[in-house]
Write a protein that holds these residues in place. Structure first.
Motif, PDB file in Angstrom:
ATOM      1  N   ASN A 107      -2.815 -76.309  57.231  1.00 35.55           N
ATOM      2  CA  ASN A 107      -3.975 -75.443  57.422  1.00 35.55           C
ATOM      3  C   ASN A 107      -3.994 -74.365  56.335  1.00 35.55           C
ATOM      4  O   ASN A 107      -3.717 -73.205  56.596  1.00 35.55           O
ATOM      5  CB  ASN A 107      -3.910 -74.813  58.822  1.00 35.55           C
ATOM      6  N   PRO A 108      -4.351 -74.728  55.094  1.00 35.20           N
ATOM      7  CA  PRO A 108      -4.276 -73.774  53.986  1.00 35.20           C
ATOM      8  C   PRO A 108      -5.323 -72.663  54.080  1.00 35.20           C
ATOM      9  O   PRO A 108      -6.367 -72.815  54.715  1.00 35.20           O
ATOM     10  CB  PRO A 108      -4.540 -74.649  52.761  1.00 35.20           C
ATOM     11  N   VAL A 109      -5.022 -71.537  53.431  1.00 30.57           N
ATOM     12  CA  VAL A 109      -5.966 -70.423  53.340  1.00 30.57           C
ATOM     13  C   VAL A 109      -7.046 -70.815  52.341  1.00 30.57           C
ATOM     14  O   VAL A 109      -6.761 -71.235  51.223  1.00 30.57           O
ATOM     15  CB  VAL A 109      -5.249 -69.134  52.869  1.00 30.57           C
ATOM     16  N   VAL A 110      -8.315 -70.688  52.755  1.00 33.90           N
ATOM     17  CA  VAL A 110      -9.426 -71.054  51.874  1.00 33.90           C
ATOM     18  C   VAL A 110     -10.187 -69.835  51.378  1.00 33.90           C
ATOM     19  O   VAL A 110     -10.929 -69.928  50.403  1.00 33.90           O
ATOM     20  CB  VAL A 110     -10.395 -72.051  52.559  1.00 33.90           C
ATOM     21  N   ALA A 111     -10.027 -68.693  52.018  1.00 38.10           N
ATOM     22  CA  ALA A 111     -10.697 -67.467  51.577  1.00 38.10           C
ATOM     23  C   ALA A 111      -9.975 -66.260  52.161  1.00 38.10           C
ATOM     24  O   ALA A 111      -9.337 -66.352  53.212  1.00 38.10           O
ATOM     25  CB  ALA A 111     -12.152 -67.466  52.022  1.00 38.10           C
ATOM     26  N   GLN A 150      -7.239 -63.614  56.355  1.00 39.39           N
ATOM     27  CA  GLN A 150      -7.086 -64.897  55.682  1.00 39.39           C
ATOM     28  C   GLN A 150      -7.780 -65.969  56.511  1.00 39.39           C
ATOM     29  O   GLN A 150      -7.389 -66.226  57.640  1.00 39.39           O
ATOM     30  CB  GLN A 150      -5.604 -65.233  55.510  1.00 39.39           C
ATOM     31  N   HIS A 151      -8.841 -66.554  55.941  1.00 35.60           N
ATOM     32  CA  HIS A 151      -9.570 -67.626  56.620  1.00 35.60           C
ATOM     33  C   HIS A 151      -8.892 -68.948  56.277  1.00 35.60           C
ATOM     34  O   HIS A 151      -8.718 -69.273  55.104  1.00 35.60           O
ATOM     35  CB  HIS A 151     -11.030 -67.677  56.159  1.00 35.60           C
ATOM     36  N   LYS A 164      -8.472 -73.247  56.617  1.00 38.48           N
ATOM     37  CA  LYS A 164      -9.332 -74.433  56.559  1.00 38.48           C
ATOM     38  C   LYS A 164      -9.798 -74.890  57.936  1.00 38.48           C
ATOM     39  O   LYS A 164     -10.943 -75.292  58.111  1.00 38.48           O
ATOM     40  CB  LYS A 164      -8.585 -75.567  55.857  1.00 38.48           C
ATOM     41  N   HIS A 165      -8.940 -74.814  58.922  1.00 37.21           N
ATOM     42  CA  HIS A 165      -9.280 -75.317  60.250  1.00 37.21           C
ATOM     43  C   HIS A 165      -9.723 -74.210  61.204  1.00 37.21           C
ATOM     44  O   HIS A 165      -9.542 -74.321  62.417  1.00 37.21           O
ATOM     45  CB  HIS A 165      -8.115 -76.118  60.839  1.00 37.21           C
ATOM     46  N   GLY A 166     -10.285 -73.133  60.668  1.00 37.38           N
ATOM     47  CA  GLY A 166     -10.955 -72.136  61.485  1.00 37.38           C
ATOM     48  C   GLY A 166     -10.134 -71.005  62.063  1.00 37.38           C
ATOM     49  O   GLY A 166     -10.679 -70.154  62.740  1.00 37.38           O
ATOM     50  N   VAL A 167      -8.864 -70.945  61.816  1.00 40.54           N
ATOM     51  CA  VAL A 167      -8.030 -69.870  62.356  1.00 40.54           C
ATOM     52  C   VAL A 167      -7.939 -68.750  61.321  1.00 40.54           C
ATOM     53  O   VAL A 167      -7.789 -69.009  60.138  1.00 40.54           O
ATOM     54  CB  VAL A 167      -6.613 -70.399  62.690  1.00 40.54           C
ATOM     55  N   ASP A 168      -8.029 -67.509  61.777  1.00 38.96           N
ATOM     56  CA  ASP A 168      -7.843 -66.372  60.884  1.00 38.96           C
ATOM     57  C   ASP A 168      -6.482 -65.746  61.152  1.00 38.96           C
ATOM     58  O   ASP A 168      -6.062 -65.614  62.300  1.00 38.96           O
ATOM     59  CB  ASP A 168      -8.911 -65.304  61.117  1.00 38.96           C
ATOM     60  N   THR A 169      -5.791 -65.384  60.072  1.00 35.89           N
ATOM     61  CA  THR A 169      -4.553 -64.621  60.191  1.00 35.89           C
ATOM     62  C   THR A 169      -4.754 -63.328  59.417  1.00 35.89           C
ATOM     63  O   THR A 169      -5.667 -63.209  58.588  1.00 35.89           O
ATOM     64  CB  THR A 169      -3.337 -65.400  59.639  1.00 35.89           C
ATOM     65  N   TYR A 170      -3.902 -62.333  59.680  1.00 39.70           N
ATOM     66  CA  TYR A 170      -4.072 -61.023  59.093  1.00 39.70           C
ATOM     67  C   TYR A 170      -2.770 -60.539  58.491  1.00 39.70           C
ATOM     68  O   TYR A 170      -1.691 -60.859  58.972  1.00 39.70           O
ATOM     69  CB  TYR A 170      -4.539 -60.035  60.164  1.00 39.70           C
TER      70      TYR A 170
END
Length: 92
Positions: free
Chosen positions: A12-16, A78-79, A81-87
């Motif tokens: 699930n890589p960071v895309v944005a 951090q958005h 690829k599969h919709g999860v956000d981390t901070y």
């Protein structure tokens, strides 16, 4: 002898990423090690409220100086690829 390329795949890589500001609402201090000296090798868990959508999140971070309750801190959203956000708490 054949060489095999090993590719590390991120599930699930960071895309944005996006920089947002948050207000510190609560702080918990935790030692990194049970044998840590008082005032050294600590990390903080911050409960913060994001300015942009009022979401409340918790962030663990190893910082040299804690932030005060009520202070404004920069956060990286951090958005993935599969919709999860981390901070991640940013310095400065």
């Amino acid at each position: 002898m054949k060489s095999i390329a090993i590719v590390g795949l991120q599930a699930n890589p960071v895309v944005a990423t996006q920089r947002v500001m948050a207000v510190v609402e609560y702080i918990r201090v935790k030692p990194i090690s049970p044998y840590a000296m008082v005032g050294h090798n600590l990390y903080y868990t911050y409960d913060v409220r994001l300015d942009d959508d009022n979401t409340r999140i918790s962030i663990d971070d190893d910082v040299e100086q804690s932030h005060l309750i009520g202070s404004l801190v920069p956060i990286e959203r951090q958005h993935h690829k599969h919709g999860v956000d981390t901070y991640r708490l940013l310095s400065g």
